[in-house]
Design an enzyme around this catalytic site. Structure first.
Site, PDB file in Angstrom:
ATOM      1  N   ARG A 291       0.818  -1.222   0.000  1.00  0.00           N
ATOM      2  CA  ARG A 291       0.000   0.000   0.000  1.00  0.00           C
ATOM      3  C   ARG A 291       0.849   1.268   0.000  1.00  0.00           C
ATOM      4  O   ARG A 291       0.524   2.242  -0.676  1.00  0.00           O
ATOM      5  CB  ARG A 291      -0.924  -0.016   1.211  1.00  0.00           C
TER       6      ARG A 291
ATOM      7  N   ASP B  69     -16.589   8.092   8.897  1.00  0.00           N
ATOM      8  CA  ASP B  69     -15.397   7.283   8.653  1.00  0.00           C
ATOM      9  C   ASP B  69     -14.178   8.182   8.842  1.00  0.00           C
ATOM     10  O   ASP B  69     -14.260   9.406   8.712  1.00  0.00           O
ATOM     11  CB  ASP B  69     -15.408   6.694   7.235  1.00  0.00           C
TER      12      ASP B  69
HETATM   13  C1  LIG Z   1     -13.799  -2.858   6.502  1.00  0.00           C
HETATM   14  S1  LIG Z   1     -14.562  -1.286   6.512  1.00  0.00           S
HETATM   15  C2  LIG Z   1     -16.176  -1.705   7.123  1.00  0.00           C
HETATM   16  C3  LIG Z   1     -17.275  -0.971   6.403  1.00  0.00           C
HETATM   17  C4  LIG Z   1     -18.702  -1.324   6.847  1.00  0.00           C
HETATM   18  N1  LIG Z   1     -18.906  -0.980   8.241  1.00  0.00           N
HETATM   19  C5  LIG Z   1     -18.996  -2.774   6.604  1.00  0.00           C
HETATM   20  O1  LIG Z   1     -19.082  -3.563   7.558  1.00  0.00           O
HETATM   21  O2  LIG Z   1     -19.160  -3.167   5.444  1.00  0.00           O
HETATM   22  C6  LIG Z   1     -13.768  -0.507   7.917  1.00  0.00           C
HETATM   23  C7  LIG Z   1     -13.854   1.016   7.895  1.00  0.00           C
HETATM   24  O3  LIG Z   1     -13.441   1.507   9.176  1.00  0.00           O
HETATM   25  C8  LIG Z   1     -12.749   2.718   8.980  1.00  0.00           C
HETATM   26  N2  LIG Z   1     -11.889   3.027  10.151  1.00  0.00           N
HETATM   27  C9  LIG Z   1     -10.744   2.422  10.541  1.00  0.00           C
HETATM   28  N3  LIG Z   1     -10.233   3.007  11.626  1.00  0.00           N
HETATM   29  C10 LIG Z   1     -11.083   4.014  11.952  1.00  0.00           C
HETATM   30  C11 LIG Z   1     -11.098   5.006  12.982  1.00  0.00           C
HETATM   31  N4  LIG Z   1     -10.128   5.083  13.912  1.00  0.00           N
HETATM   32  N5  LIG Z   1     -12.121   5.890  13.004  1.00  0.00           N
HETATM   33  C12 LIG Z   1     -13.105   5.829  12.079  1.00  0.00           C
HETATM   34  N6  LIG Z   1     -13.152   4.930  11.081  1.00  0.00           N
HETATM   35  C13 LIG Z   1     -12.151   4.031  11.010  1.00  0.00           C
HETATM   36  C14 LIG Z   1     -11.925   2.467   7.719  1.00  0.00           C
HETATM   37  O4  LIG Z   1     -11.547   3.668   7.096  1.00  0.00           O
HETATM   38  C15 LIG Z   1     -12.906   1.627   6.882  1.00  0.00           C
HETATM   39  O5  LIG Z   1     -13.602   2.398   5.948  1.00  0.00           O
END
Ligand SMILES: C[S@@+](CC[C@H](N)C(=O)[O-])C[C@H]1O[C@@H](n2cnc3c(N)ncnc32)[C@H](O)[C@@H]1O
Length: 284
Positions: free
Chosen positions: A50, A155
């Protein structure tokens, strides 16, 4: 790509960019401190892949030079965090949560005389999750039953949020949308948008997208009826997960609902919630 050897390991040759042990330790520390995300040593190859895209774009050969940029330039820092988040999502992921909302909770809230619904999709990625919630609510007539429906979708990653705000998805997304939601809630694109779908405008307006780091302070005005934080905490370490579960509990109305991802749980916070099965929790 095979294992990425570091300079300390004497193996930079054969890899395009230099990522030393010290660099990797910095990335681990930085992401944990700023995003709560923990990268174990096993994630090193993934991290390398990445970061490589960022270095290639900037014409750099060493992570150490990129690190200097991250430290000086806030925009570059945002890009760095964005490139290390995992954003995999899809419409109606873990469909049993939507069935529970439609068949159990909407009836329950209606019986209790609740007039406004307030949801939070925490870690909404490119928006498929909050749009699935509005489509689910719409399909059950909730927009007529309840006076006001507000969904906050947040997010950390600014790039995915921009996608979410536009609400345009490619044809592939359609396959995960059950037909009963597709026709009433989504438009098929024409002309330059042929093959794309977009969420109906009226539904889109009930979602408020905001950038929010879950580790930061929250300034919500009202408590929530439902918080969905699915497949987000899986990337955090145990203490961070526990802290968040407690904060979610405080942010929910009495008997509010917490939805987690299929491989997540409330861990040691079992006195705060009752487990209703399939990673659905109700505040005690
Ligand atoms: C795998 S996705 C899950 C999306 C959705 N909730 C689902 O289950 O399909 C995880 C998301 O969490 C966000 N994320 C990770 N760390 C975070 C943080 N500290 N605060 C807010 N969002 C975060 C990432 O940017 C990502 O878009």
């Amino acid at each position: 790509m095979g294992r990425v050897l570091s300079r300390e390991e004497g193996g930079v040759g054969g890899t395009e960019f230099e990522l030393t042990d010290t660099d990797f330790r910095f990335i681990q520390w930085f992401m944990h401190k700023h995003a709560g995300i923990y990268f174990s040593d096993r994630k090193r190859t993934m991290v390398y892949g990445r970061i490589s895209r960022q270095l290639r774009r900037l014409g750099l050969r060493r992570f150490a030079d990129y690190k200097l940029l991250i430290e000086q330039d806030s925009e570059e820092r945002v890009g760095f965090i964005n490139c290390l988040t995992t954003n995999k999502t899809q419409f109606f992921r873990e469909y049993h949560h939507f069935e529970f909302l439609e068949n159990v909770m909407l009836k329950e809230w209606s019986k209790q005389g609740v007039s406004n619904l307030n949801f939070w999709s925490a870690g909404c990625s490119t928006g498929e999750e909050p749009y699935s919630f509005v489509a689910s609510l719409y399909s059950k007539g909730a927009f007529s039953t309840f006076e006001q429906i507000q969904i906050y979708a947040t997010d950390l990653d600014t790039k995915v949020l921009s996608h979410a705000t536009h609400g345009i998805y490619s044809d592939d997304a359609i396959s995960s949308i059950p037909p009963k939601y597709l026709q009433p809630c989504f438009f098929k694109g024409k002309g330059s948008q042929l093959g794309n779908i977009k969420v109906a405008k009226g539904l889109q307006q009930s979602i408020n997208f905001q950038q929010l780091n879950l580790l930061d302070e929250w300034n919500w005005q009202e408590p929530f009826d439902l918080i969905s934080c699915r497949n987000v905490m899986i990337y955090f370490d145990k203490p961070t997960q526990e802290k968040l579960i407690k904060r979610f509990c405080q942010q929910l109305k009495p008997h509010g609902i917490l939805l987690l991802g299929h491989s997540e749980s409330i861990g040691s916070c079992s006195d705060l919630f009752k487990h209703l099965g399939k990673t659905i929790y109700i505040k005690q």
